[in-house]
Write an enzyme that holds these catalytic residues in place. Structure first.
Site, PDB file in Angstrom:
ATOM      1  N   SER A  10       0.835  -1.212   0.000  1.00  0.00           N
ATOM      2  CA  SER A  10       0.000   0.000   0.000  1.00  0.00           C
ATOM      3  C   SER A  10       0.866   1.256   0.000  1.00  0.00           C
ATOM      4  O   SER A  10       0.591   2.219  -0.725  1.00  0.00           O
ATOM      5  CB  SER A  10      -0.892   0.032   1.241  1.00  0.00           C
ATOM      6  OG  SER A  10      -1.902  -0.922   1.145  1.00  0.00           O
ATOM      7  N   GLY A  84      -6.063  -3.122  -7.662  1.00  0.00           N
ATOM      8  CA  GLY A  84      -7.241  -2.339  -7.286  1.00  0.00           C
ATOM      9  C   GLY A  84      -6.824  -0.986  -6.749  1.00  0.00           C
ATOM     10  O   GLY A  84      -7.453   0.046  -7.036  1.00  0.00           O
ATOM     11  N   ARG A 112     -14.321  -5.984 -10.446  1.00  0.00           N
ATOM     12  CA  ARG A 112     -14.436  -5.305  -9.143  1.00  0.00           C
ATOM     13  C   ARG A 112     -15.135  -3.949  -9.281  1.00  0.00           C
ATOM     14  O   ARG A 112     -14.959  -3.248 -10.270  1.00  0.00           O
ATOM     15  CB  ARG A 112     -13.044  -5.153  -8.510  1.00  0.00           C
ATOM     16  CG  ARG A 112     -12.424  -6.516  -8.261  1.00  0.00           C
ATOM     17  CD  ARG A 112     -11.056  -6.417  -7.641  1.00  0.00           C
ATOM     18  NE  ARG A 112     -11.091  -5.823  -6.317  1.00  0.00           N
ATOM     19  CZ  ARG A 112      -9.996  -5.542  -5.617  1.00  0.00           C
ATOM     20  NH1 ARG A 112      -8.797  -5.782  -6.110  1.00  0.00           N
ATOM     21  NH2 ARG A 112     -10.108  -5.023  -4.422  1.00  0.00           N
ATOM     22  N   GLN A 159      -8.981   2.697  -0.290  1.00  0.00           N
ATOM     23  CA  GLN A 159      -8.790   3.044  -1.698  1.00  0.00           C
ATOM     24  C   GLN A 159      -9.739   4.167  -2.100  1.00  0.00           C
ATOM     25  O   GLN A 159      -9.340   5.118  -2.781  1.00  0.00           O
ATOM     26  CB  GLN A 159      -9.020   1.812  -2.565  1.00  0.00           C
ATOM     27  CG  GLN A 159      -7.941   0.765  -2.345  1.00  0.00           C
ATOM     28  CD  GLN A 159      -8.205  -0.522  -3.088  1.00  0.00           C
ATOM     29  OE1 GLN A 159      -9.258  -0.688  -3.696  1.00  0.00           O
ATOM     30  NE2 GLN A 159      -7.255  -1.436  -3.042  1.00  0.00           N
ATOM     31  N   ASP A 312      -7.144  -7.598   5.008  1.00  0.00           N
ATOM     32  CA  ASP A 312      -6.299  -8.405   4.120  1.00  0.00           C
ATOM     33  C   ASP A 312      -5.748  -9.654   4.811  1.00  0.00           C
ATOM     34  O   ASP A 312      -5.155 -10.514   4.160  1.00  0.00           O
ATOM     35  CB  ASP A 312      -5.134  -7.558   3.590  1.00  0.00           C
ATOM     36  CG  ASP A 312      -5.618  -6.536   2.562  1.00  0.00           C
ATOM     37  OD1 ASP A 312      -6.764  -6.666   2.088  1.00  0.00           O
ATOM     38  OD2 ASP A 312      -4.854  -5.614   2.243  1.00  0.00           O
ATOM     39  N   LYS A 339     -12.930  -8.496  -3.340  1.00  0.00           N
ATOM     40  CA  LYS A 339     -11.466  -8.364  -3.429  1.00  0.00           C
ATOM     41  C   LYS A 339     -10.988  -9.040  -4.721  1.00  0.00           C
ATOM     42  O   LYS A 339     -11.792  -9.278  -5.623  1.00  0.00           O
ATOM     43  CB  LYS A 339     -10.817  -8.986  -2.187  1.00  0.00           C
ATOM     44  CG  LYS A 339     -11.121  -8.218  -0.913  1.00  0.00           C
ATOM     45  CD  LYS A 339     -10.433  -6.871  -0.891  1.00  0.00           C
ATOM     46  CE  LYS A 339     -10.789  -6.085   0.354  1.00  0.00           C
ATOM     47  NZ  LYS A 339     -10.298  -4.716   0.312  1.00  0.00           N
TER      48      LYS A 339
HETATM   49  C1  S3P Z   1      -5.676  -1.029   0.152  1.00  0.00           C
HETATM   50  C2  S3P Z   1      -6.857  -0.931   0.844  1.00  0.00           C
HETATM   51  C3  S3P Z   1      -7.661  -2.083   1.231  1.00  0.00           C
HETATM   52  C4  S3P Z   1      -6.914  -3.398   0.995  1.00  0.00           C
HETATM   53  C5  S3P Z   1      -6.117  -3.435  -0.271  1.00  0.00           C
HETATM   54  C6  S3P Z   1      -5.121  -2.300  -0.312  1.00  0.00           C
HETATM   55  C7  S3P Z   1      -4.949   0.216  -0.117  1.00  0.00           C
HETATM   56  O1  S3P Z   1      -8.846  -2.042   0.513  1.00  0.00           O
HETATM   57  O2  S3P Z   1      -7.812  -4.497   1.006  1.00  0.00           O
HETATM   58  O3  S3P Z   1      -5.388  -4.658  -0.353  1.00  0.00           O
HETATM   59  O4  S3P Z   1      -3.752   0.166  -0.454  1.00  0.00           O
HETATM   60  O5  S3P Z   1      -5.549   1.283   0.021  1.00  0.00           O
HETATM   61  P1  S3P Z   1     -10.042  -1.038   0.889  1.00  0.00           P
HETATM   62  O6  S3P Z   1     -10.067   0.027  -0.131  1.00  0.00           O
HETATM   63  O7  S3P Z   1     -11.253  -1.884   0.868  1.00  0.00           O
HETATM   64  O8  S3P Z   1      -9.738  -0.453   2.242  1.00  0.00           O
END
Ligand code: S3P
Length: 670
Positions: A10, A84, A112, A159, A312, A339
């Protein structure tokens, strides 16, 4: 055995994007060269950002930024593959750029939901066109001038939050958000480090984040990316479940409190995971070494507010639960269905394929533990965390598991299979090569350090003071340091809601230190000796949450260690033997039955015995405090290894002091 996991995915993704947007050259060490950051980097290159190839990210990546609105219209689609985070964050960034681009991804990412980002971005003035299916990639973005946003997120999502903050940044407009739960906050921390005013704190029905009208440029980053806690989680479970008695140490793991909710869950399952060398790094991201000892796990219930902080880690938790005694129930995690794959379905199908008993819930799953050997073939469904979770299960003695699509691990954790093989095959190092066992040793020539940990009301402060007096040692009441900071903050004008976000630099404003005077170790704020100020109800009611903050704990660590540098110290607290003085010569763990502790606390405060009702109220307060102190992610209260446990419920004060003095003498008077 000691291992290191790669850098945080992240943080790496955000570092790449923010470097592209900064004015000047960013320097980033420890970027993870995984599939996701590599895809995001490719998209950024197509937008004109000069990023070195990921094979060269080893030492330090230097990235010259283009400024907030300097991206160019790309040729062809921006393909972020499986990422994502890359897709959603770039949708935000491109909304405020005067250009036209199409973002797409692999088959998994095309399924997604993106509407959760494009809807609020549309409200800000961006224009989107979903080219194949509504709310799904590929999506054309036509960016331009944006308007301010006030928005309540339907689900806690880092995100979505990051996409909206980045749109506000690039578009030069303020953004105010409320999330129903607190998701990871790396974007907020990194923006602050680049000079942007982002505030956050508890809000009605959730967690609020506000980006003030942003500056027209942001400073470049100079960043060390900590090890990825989510990657470490796989090896934490391996360390707990692999049997034997050798601890597994994971070095330099990021311990941002929005990421580490797995730790208290594992603790309540009976897992022995401790933190050593906790330290704060420049961008406010704390990191430390995790010490994992083989443990017998028992099932638990996980849900509600815990979920965003371990979202996660659910795959490895659910898979590990198959090796815990009894049932593990995970709820409130419907997000797992959107996911990289539907993780609830993938977990249940795979657990059953191995002969495990798992039940699918709409928003989670229930797993029954078993000691049976497990064998069979599972499928990754193109999801890195599913592949790695079952990889850990397959590495445990007696199991024989084949994983179809195992190579996908490289999306977040390049080198996962090699590290797993190495960790599994390495036996116990020869005795001579092992580090000396902590505790009970004694450094020749200096008086011992004695630690005394225990829950609220166990009598540790008074006992430690008396033991110190009789031995002619100093007494460190570590709680007094946390109280001193609470007192200082209460008088600082900093609103309490902002305390969770205090940075080390802000904490440095408070001149809290220890000084020896008249044979006593005193706590001072500047020149002022603090004593009764530290015991007021205002301080008492706030000290526990404050002391759970990683930034606060690491900030006070040095002062405590310095007090023990010369030895001759009795230190009491909750993490003296586990974190502050892991090599102490003598470790004591003081306990007493809840009723006894509640009575003592009441008596100490009110000067009389409590009646039934008062006792019940006091006991409930203590219990709540115990739960919080034991469950906090960083340096939780727990019995240190090799400590002497003294239950003081039926001992007189004199009796308990004597037991401890005798123990100290046995261990140190050779
Ligand atoms: C992430 C946020 C999480 C996580 C993903 C990475 C990020 O998702 O599951 O693997 O880097 O911002 P969310 O947007 O649902 O919090």
């Amino acid at each position: 055995m000691r291992i290191k996991v790669p850098g945080d995915k992240s943080i790496s993704q955000r570092a790449l994007i923010l470097s592209g947007l900064a004015r000047g050259e960013s320097r980033i060490r420890g970027l993870v060269p995984g599939g996701d950051p590599a895809s995001t980097a490719n998209a950024l290159r197509a937008l004109g950002v000069r990023i070195p190839p990921h094979s060269e990210w080893g030492e330090e990546a230097r990235i010259p930024g283009l400024g907030l609105r300097g991206f160019r219209t790309p040729e062809g689609y921006l393909d972020v593959q499986n990422s994502g985070t890359g897709a959603r964050l770039l949708l935000g960034v491109l909304s405020g750029q005067p250009l036209d681009a199409v973002i797409t991804g692999d088959e998994s990412l095309k399924k997604r939901p993106m509407g959760r980002v494009t809807e609020p971005l549309t409200a800000m003035g961006a224009r989107f066109d979903a080219l194949e299916a509504p709310g799904r990639l590929p999506i054309r973005v036509q960016g331009g001038p944006l308007t301010p946003l006030e928005y309540r997120l339907p689900v806690a999502s880092a995100q979505v939050k990051s996409a909206l903050l980045l749109a506000g940044l690039v578009g030069g407009v303020p953004v105010t958000l409320i999330e129903p739960g607190r998701s990871r906050d790396h974007t907020e921390g990194m923006l602050r480090a680049s000079g942007v005013d982002v505030r956050s704190g508890p809000a009605a029905d959730g967690w609020g984040v506000a980006l003030a009208p942003p500056p027209t440029e942001i400073a470049p980053l100079d960043l060390d990316v900590p090890g990825d806690f989510s990657s470490a989680a796989f090896f934490i479970l391996l360390g707990l479940l692999r049997g034997g008695d050798e601890p597994l140490v994971l070095e330099g793991v990021g311990l941002n409190e929005t990421r580490t909710r797995l730790l208290p869950v594992l603790l309540r399952m009976g897992g022995k995971v401790g933190i050593q060398n906790l330290r704060g790094e420049a961008q406010g991201e704390p990191l430390g070494d995790l010490v994992v000892e083989p443990s017998e796990l028992v099932g638990t219930e996980v849900g509600g507010a815990e979920i965003p902080g371990l979202i996660d880690e659910v795959p490895i938790l659910a898979v590990g639960a198959l090796r815990a005694r009894g049932e593990t129930r995970i709820t409130g995690a419907r997000e797992l269905r959107v996911k990289e794959t539907d993780r609830i379905r993938a977990l249940v199908d795979n657990l059953r394929a191995l002969g495990g008993d798992a039940e699918e819930l709409d928003d989670g799953l229930v797993v029954q533990g078993t000691g049976r050997p497990l064998s069979g073939t599972v499928r990754s469904f193109g999801d890195h965390r599913i592949a790695m979770a079952f990889g850990i299960l397959g590495a445990l003695e007696g199991n024989d598991i084949r994983i179809d699509g195992a190579e996908v691990a490289g999306v977040s954790f390049p080198g996962f299979w090699e590290l797993l093989e190495e960790t599994r095959s390495k036996g116990r190092p020869p005795v001579a090569a092992q580090a000396p066992a902590s505790g009970q040793g004694g450094v020749v020539g200096r008086p011992p350090v004695i630690t005394m940990d225990g829950p609220a009301g166990s009598g540790k402060s008074t006992t430690a003071r008396e033991v110190a007096r009789r031995l002619g040692f100093h007494h460190l009441d570590s709680g007094a340091l946390y109280r001193a900071l609470t007192f200082a903050l209460l008088n600082s004008g900093i609103p309490e809601a902002d305390w969770p976000e205090l940075s080390p630099e802000e904490l440095d404003r408070f001149p809290i230190h220890l000084e020896i005077s008249g044979g006593r170790l005193l706590v001072l704020l500047g020149d002022r000796v603090l004593e009764e100020e530290l015991r007021t109800p205002e301080v008492t009611s706030r000290v526990s949450p404050l002391s759970a903050l990683p930034a606060v704990r690491s900030w006070l660590l040095e002062a405590q260690r310095r007090a023990g540098a010369e030895g001759g110290l009795v230190a009491d607290g909750r993490d003296m033997g586990t974190v502050v003085f892991p090599d102490a010569d003598v470790k004591i763990f003081l306990t007493a039955q809840l009723k006894e502790r509640a009575t003592r606390r009441f008596l100490e405060r009110e000067g009389r015995e409590p009646d039934q009702e008062e006792l019940a109220v006091e006991a409930a307060k203590i219990q709540e405090r115990d739960a919080r102190d034991s469950a906090r992610a960083v340096a939780p209260l727990k019995k240190p290894e090799e400590s002497l446990e003294v239950d003081t419920s039926d001992l007189t004060f004199e009796g308990q002091v004597q037991v401890i003095i005798d123990h100290v003498k046995t261990l140190t008077d050779k």
